[in-house]
Design a protein around this motif. Structure first.
Motif, PDB file in Angstrom:
ATOM      1  N   GLY A 116      41.152  43.555  37.710  1.00  0.00           N
ATOM      2  CA  GLY A 116      42.538  43.145  37.855  1.00  0.00           C
ATOM      3  C   GLY A 116      43.480  44.117  37.180  1.00  0.00           C
ATOM      4  O   GLY A 116      43.193  45.321  37.088  1.00  0.00           O
ATOM      5  N   ASP A 117      44.616  43.628  36.667  1.00  0.00           N
ATOM      6  CA  ASP A 117      45.614  44.523  36.077  1.00  0.00           C
ATOM      7  C   ASP A 117      45.876  44.266  34.595  1.00  0.00           C
ATOM      8  O   ASP A 117      46.873  44.755  34.058  1.00  0.00           O
ATOM      9  CB  ASP A 117      46.932  44.466  36.855  1.00  0.00           C
ATOM     10  N   SER A 118      45.008  43.509  33.935  1.00  0.00           N
ATOM     11  CA  SER A 118      45.050  43.490  32.479  1.00  0.00           C
ATOM     12  C   SER A 118      44.389  44.777  31.998  1.00  0.00           C
ATOM     13  O   SER A 118      43.370  45.198  32.542  1.00  0.00           O
ATOM     14  CB  SER A 118      44.330  42.264  31.924  1.00  0.00           C
ATOM     15  N   ARG A 133      42.365  51.634  34.945  1.00  0.00           N
ATOM     16  CA  ARG A 133      43.147  51.777  36.174  1.00  0.00           C
ATOM     17  C   ARG A 133      43.251  50.416  36.849  1.00  0.00           C
ATOM     18  O   ARG A 133      42.246  49.787  37.179  1.00  0.00           O
ATOM     19  CB  ARG A 133      42.502  52.780  37.131  1.00  0.00           C
ATOM     20  N   ASP A 134      44.472  49.959  37.046  1.00  0.00           N
ATOM     21  CA  ASP A 134      44.700  48.625  37.610  1.00  0.00           C
ATOM     22  C   ASP A 134      44.111  48.500  39.012  1.00  0.00           C
ATOM     23  O   ASP A 134      44.153  49.450  39.808  1.00  0.00           O
ATOM     24  CB  ASP A 134      46.201  48.333  37.701  1.00  0.00           C
ATOM     25  N   HIS A 135      43.632  47.315  39.316  1.00  0.00           N
ATOM     26  CA  HIS A 135      43.196  47.003  40.683  1.00  0.00           C
ATOM     27  C   HIS A 135      44.385  46.378  41.421  1.00  0.00           C
ATOM     28  O   HIS A 135      44.428  45.180  41.676  1.00  0.00           O
ATOM     29  CB  HIS A 135      42.001  46.044  40.663  1.00  0.00           C
ATOM     30  N   THR A 136      45.355  47.212  41.731  1.00  0.00           N
ATOM     31  CA  THR A 136      46.584  46.756  42.370  1.00  0.00           C
ATOM     32  C   THR A 136      47.028  47.755  43.425  1.00  0.00           C
ATOM     33  O   THR A 136      46.626  48.927  43.422  1.00  0.00           O
ATOM     34  CB  THR A 136      47.735  46.606  41.354  1.00  0.00           C
ATOM     35  N   ASP A 191      49.646  42.113  31.853  1.00  0.00           N
ATOM     36  CA  ASP A 191      50.756  42.901  32.388  1.00  0.00           C
ATOM     37  C   ASP A 191      52.094  42.498  31.780  1.00  0.00           C
ATOM     38  O   ASP A 191      53.042  43.292  31.769  1.00  0.00           O
ATOM     39  CB  ASP A 191      50.809  42.824  33.914  1.00  0.00           C
ATOM     40  N   GLY A 192      52.195  41.284  31.251  1.00  0.00           N
ATOM     41  CA  GLY A 192      53.418  40.876  30.588  1.00  0.00           C
ATOM     42  C   GLY A 192      53.733  41.718  29.366  1.00  0.00           C
ATOM     43  O   GLY A 192      54.897  41.801  28.942  1.00  0.00           O
ATOM     44  N   PHE A 193      52.708  42.377  28.801  1.00  0.00           N
ATOM     45  CA  PHE A 193      52.934  43.266  27.668  1.00  0.00           C
ATOM     46  C   PHE A 193      53.163  44.698  28.132  1.00  0.00           C
ATOM     47  O   PHE A 193      54.154  45.334  27.746  1.00  0.00           O
ATOM     48  CB  PHE A 193      51.758  43.231  26.703  1.00  0.00           C
TER      49      PHE A 193
END
Length: 278
Positions: A116-118, A133-136, A191-193
């Motif tokens: 994911g994207d954490s 590397r984000d999975h986005t 991702d909020g951070f």
């Protein structure tokens, strides 16, 4: 080793991020994780807590000691994924989902994994060694050279995940590892951070003399910057040893350099004014 962790609800009605730091009985090993429950799916908070519960069960099973960190992480991700699939049933839209980033560290080595994207940031001294590397979709755009890294946090497709535990089957879990030195530091976050903090600010955070307090304050600051519509925030920090004066040297340098520049300008101006005209 020193660790810290914190989370903030931010502008959301519910806290769907989870974070934990588990220490071995001898204080020489640790397992850190951050999970971000997916707000677009029911049970995001339940999903991220499932990751924490799975980590605690596996950690207790090996009594906080393992000779095979990658296998521990592989079990953590796949057992969490299997539990979420079982909770959600056959309909993907009803399954609880979560991202997950986890770090297993010993005095000599570290290994980590994510889905994911954490993110995990790996720092050596004053230098960012790398990040996961984000999975986005947005990470794909960066990798293709379509957008810059600095544009990721504000891109319209930033929340378009391509991987996540419980909602995509089969899952993709990326692994990495590195030796640990006296200068090694890690930060794991949702991702909020990372949407609110640039890498150079992360390096400074990990240099702070009081890592636990700095971690808590950074989570609050990320929530403040995001404002009323901001996301949940979660982060965990680890470092091999407390930096010796580097934090204060950096701040002293930041104050001295502008002062010296001003003094030089004043000296130049006085020299011009007092220069004899004849």
């Amino acid at each position: 080793m020193e660790t810290g962790y914190a989370r903030e609800t931010g502008g959301r009605a519910e806290q769907q991020d989870a974070v934990t730091v588990l220490h071995g009985p001898d204080g020489q090993t640790a397992l850190l994780l951050v999970a971000d429950g997916m707000g677009g799916h029911e049970g995001g908070a339940q999903a991220s807590q499932t990751a924490v519960a799975t980590a605690e069960r596996l950690w207790n099973r090996c009594a906080g000691r393992t000779a095979d960190g990658p296998t521990l992480l592989e079990s953590l991700f796949h057992e969490t994924h299997a539990a979420l699939l079982e909770q959600g049933g056959a309909d993907p839209a009803q399954r609880p989902g979560t991202t997950l980033v986890a770090l297993y560290v010993t005095p000599d080595s570290a290994c980590w994994a994510h889905c994911g994207d954490s993110r995990l940031y790996h720092i050596e001294g004053d230098r960012l060694q790398g990040r996961t590397r984000d999975h986005t979709r947005v990470q794909q755009l960066v990798d293709q050279g379509v957008i810059r890294e600095a544009e990721m946090a504000t891109h319209p497709e930033q929340n378009r995940l391509l991987q996540g535990l419980g909602v995509v089957d089969p899952i993709q879990v990326d692994h990495d590892a590195a030796p640990v030195t006296a200068q090694t530091r890690f930060l794991l976050c949702s991702d909020g951070f990372w949407e609110q903090f640039a890498p150079d600010a992360i390096v400074e955070l990990l240099d702070h003399p009081d890592l636990g307090t700095a971690t808590t304050e950074a989570a609050r600051e990320a929530a403040r910057r995001a404002g009323p519509g901001g996301d949940n925030v979660a982060l965990a920090t680890w470092r091999a040893a407390r930096p010796r004066g580097r934090f204060w040297r950096r701040h002293l340098k930041a104050r001295i350099q502008p002062t010296l520049a001003l003094l030089l300008l004043l000296a130049a101006a006085l020299a011009i004014l007092l220069w004899p005209l004849d």
